[in-house]
Design a protein around this motif. Sequence first.
Motif, PDB file in Angstrom:
ATOM      1  N   THR A 115      51.984  82.510  47.297  1.00 36.76           N
ATOM      2  CA  THR A 115      51.944  81.593  48.449  1.00 36.76           C
ATOM      3  C   THR A 115      53.100  81.892  49.400  1.00 36.76           C
ATOM      4  OG1 THR A 115      50.868  79.865  47.194  1.00 36.76           O
ATOM      5  CG2 THR A 115      52.097  79.147  49.122  1.00 36.76           C
ATOM      6  N   ALA A 116      54.295  82.076  48.826  1.00 36.35           N
ATOM      7  CA  ALA A 116      55.475  82.338  49.656  1.00 36.35           C
ATOM      8  C   ALA A 116      55.296  83.643  50.420  1.00 36.35           C
ATOM      9  CB  ALA A 116      56.722  82.390  48.783  1.00 36.35           C
ATOM     10  N   LYS A 117      54.751  84.659  49.716  1.00 32.23           N
ATOM     11  CA  LYS A 117      54.550  85.960  50.385  1.00 32.23           C
ATOM     12  C   LYS A 117      53.538  85.828  51.514  1.00 32.23           C
ATOM     13  CE  LYS A 117      55.549  89.347  46.857  1.00 32.23           C
ATOM     14  NZ  LYS A 117      54.907  89.730  45.622  1.00 32.23           N
ATOM     15  N   LEU A 118      52.440  85.124  51.246  1.00 36.61           N
ATOM     16  CA  LEU A 118      51.400  84.985  52.275  1.00 36.61           C
ATOM     17  C   LEU A 118      51.948  84.250  53.482  1.00 36.61           C
ATOM     18  CD1 LEU A 118      48.253  84.035  50.181  1.00 36.61           C
ATOM     19  CD2 LEU A 118      48.638  86.131  51.476  1.00 36.61           C
ATOM     20  N   ALA A 119      52.705  83.187  53.228  1.00 38.87           N
ATOM     21  CA  ALA A 119      53.261  82.399  54.339  1.00 38.87           C
ATOM     22  C   ALA A 119      54.223  83.264  55.147  1.00 38.87           C
ATOM     23  CB  ALA A 119      53.962  81.162  53.818  1.00 38.87           C
ATOM     24  N   GLY A 120      55.064  84.018  54.436  1.00 36.92           N
ATOM     25  CA  GLY A 120      56.049  84.864  55.116  1.00 36.92           C
ATOM     26  C   GLY A 120      55.390  86.009  55.849  1.00 36.92           C
ATOM     27  N   HIS A 121      54.323  86.525  55.260  1.00 41.42           N
ATOM     28  CA  HIS A 121      53.675  87.711  55.795  1.00 41.42           C
ATOM     29  C   HIS A 121      52.934  87.424  57.093  1.00 41.42           C
ATOM     30  CE1 HIS A 121      52.295  91.745  55.446  1.00 41.42           C
ATOM     31  NE2 HIS A 121      51.057  91.369  55.649  1.00 41.42           N
ATOM     32  N   SER A 122      52.113  86.387  57.064  1.00 37.32           N
ATOM     33  CA  SER A 122      51.248  86.159  58.218  1.00 37.32           C
ATOM     34  C   SER A 122      51.916  85.272  59.249  1.00 37.32           C
ATOM     35  CB  SER A 122      49.956  85.473  57.785  1.00 37.32           C
ATOM     36  OG  SER A 122      50.269  84.216  57.267  1.00 37.32           O
ATOM     37  N   GLY A 123      52.938  84.540  58.790  1.00 36.28           N
ATOM     38  CA  GLY A 123      53.530  83.572  59.707  1.00 36.28           C
ATOM     39  C   GLY A 123      52.551  82.448  59.978  1.00 36.28           C
ATOM     40  N   ALA A 124      51.401  82.541  59.359  1.00 41.76           N
ATOM     41  CA  ALA A 124      50.395  81.513  59.586  1.00 41.76           C
ATOM     42  C   ALA A 124      50.002  80.884  58.279  1.00 41.76           C
ATOM     43  CB  ALA A 124      49.160  82.129  60.230  1.00 41.76           C
ATOM     44  N   GLY A 125      49.667  79.704  58.297  1.00 40.37           N
ATOM     45  CA  GLY A 125      49.092  79.005  57.171  1.00 40.37           C
ATOM     46  C   GLY A 125      48.349  77.906  57.835  1.00 40.37           C
ATOM     47  N   SER A 126      47.933  76.910  57.093  1.00 37.56           N
ATOM     48  CA  SER A 126      47.188  75.872  57.762  1.00 37.56           C
ATOM     49  C   SER A 126      48.064  75.146  58.776  1.00 37.56           C
ATOM     50  CB  SER A 126      46.633  74.903  56.754  1.00 37.56           C
ATOM     51  OG  SER A 126      47.649  74.603  55.847  1.00 37.56           O
ATOM     52  N   GLY A 127      49.415  75.127  58.530  1.00 33.79           N
ATOM     53  CA  GLY A 127      50.298  74.453  59.453  1.00 33.79           C
ATOM     54  C   GLY A 127      50.283  75.127  60.809  1.00 33.79           C
ATOM     55  N   ASN A 128      49.829  76.353  60.851  1.00 36.19           N
ATOM     56  CA  ASN A 128      49.856  77.127  62.072  1.00 36.19           C
ATOM     57  C   ASN A 128      48.448  77.368  62.614  1.00 36.19           C
ATOM     58  OD1 ASN A 128      51.198  78.424  64.023  1.00 36.19           O
ATOM     59  ND2 ASN A 128      51.500  80.335  62.893  1.00 36.19           N
ATOM     60  N   GLU A 129      47.504  76.620  62.065  1.00 39.81           N
ATOM     61  CA  GLU A 129      46.125  76.834  62.497  1.00 39.81           C
ATOM     62  C   GLU A 129      45.879  76.267  63.883  1.00 39.81           C
ATOM     63  OE1 GLU A 129      43.615  75.094  59.604  1.00 39.81           O
ATOM     64  OE2 GLU A 129      43.285  76.989  58.590  1.00 39.81           O
TER      65      GLU A 129
END
Length: 391
Positions: A115-129
């Motif tokens: 999860t941490a890698k995905l958040a760091g990698h894309s800079g996007a998550g649902s918070g950034n949708e």
Amino acid sequence: MNILWSSDPEAVEKYRFALGTDTQALDSAAMVARVLHDNLGIQQVIIGPDVALEPACDLAESARLDRPELGVILLRNRVDVTTLSQALRSGMREVVTADDHTALADALRRSRELTAKLAGHSGAGSGNEGHIITVFSAKGGVGKTTMSTNIATYLAQTGSKTLLVDLDLSFGDVAISLQLIPVQSVFDAVGMSGHLDEQGLGSLVTTHDDSGLDVVCAPNDPSDADRIPVHVVTELLKVARQHYDYVIVDTPPSFTEHVLAACDISSALVLIATLDIPAVKNLRVAIDTLDMLGSPKDARIIVLNRSDAKVGLRADDVVTAIKTPIAVNVPSSMTVPASVNRGVPIVLDDPKGAVSVAIRELSDGHIRQRFGDPVNGARTSHRKSLFKGRR
Ligand SMILES: Nc1ncnc2c1ncn2[C@@H]1O[C@H](COP(=O)(O)OP(=O)(O)O)[C@@H](O)[C@H]1O
Ligand SMILES: [Mg+2]
């Protein structure tokens, strides 16, 4: 923070060793969905052995599109090959034997790291949708297409990465209103069902060069509408909001199942009223239907189109009938049909006119402001274009 989905009241205690203290226990799929929707800080969902496999997989499947950074871990009393393959296919990260608390702790650690890698990698998550906004009225000819094309054009022109989707699948006229010649349409998403990604979405899009607006047009052949399953539209919109700041949806004049699906995942609904009794009655029915479906009242933005028409009915009468305040009044103007005939949206064709002013007020004051975005074009989207080199 974790969610533990289980109907066993002692489950949190049972798994405390692995879960730690930051865990909320919930006992139904509806509750899990609600908390996930409201709390973007949730990182893991652990599904207890008492939850049936099918709803568990349904959750993982929708989370995969909605919140790819969310880790879903399944606990089973016995792990067999069928369960394992079904679970992993749905997007779960791990399947763990319920009484192996060390394995659960390890699975959670791996999932947290991912999860941490995905958040760091894309800079996007649902918070950034981005935000899906559906423009609807149960009556034709009231200005849905006029509003949706102009809101979308204005948002795109002033720096938000915006996609307009024409869900008037049989009689959509977004393409003609913007003078676009689409190569692909919503229908072409059907072949990518289940694995639609950024590139696939890019292949469906036609760009309006003057504003930078991306558009997914309705099919050319009206009969294709019946061959577009609802889940394809849902997938299209969910993928779209991961890559756009705003996804504006134009609709046909009735609650088709596609429209209901779009409303269901929209952050806001623009509902169009006009000063005539059938339109007001239909809007009342639409609002009652939305209430019945549990759609939140504060997500609705009422627009009174042709608000200056002298036809005996007043704006106050509309407010009384629909029991909802009007957010924006858009006056009548001959410049609107003239701009449609020219294929240039009114916000570009006559930016100083009263209709454009009202549409900017709607877009900045009621759409951008609701999502905390800077108004009046101050923002430049952080999102990269789907196509290299564009914008
Ligand atoms: N504010 C307005 N003033 C004048 N004409 C308008 C206005 N809004 C819409 N129209 C015209 O009304 C007609 C129907 O609008 P449209 O947006 O296509 O409605 P819908 O999508 O709800 O069927 C179009 O010809 C459009 O140009
Ligand atoms: Mg229309």
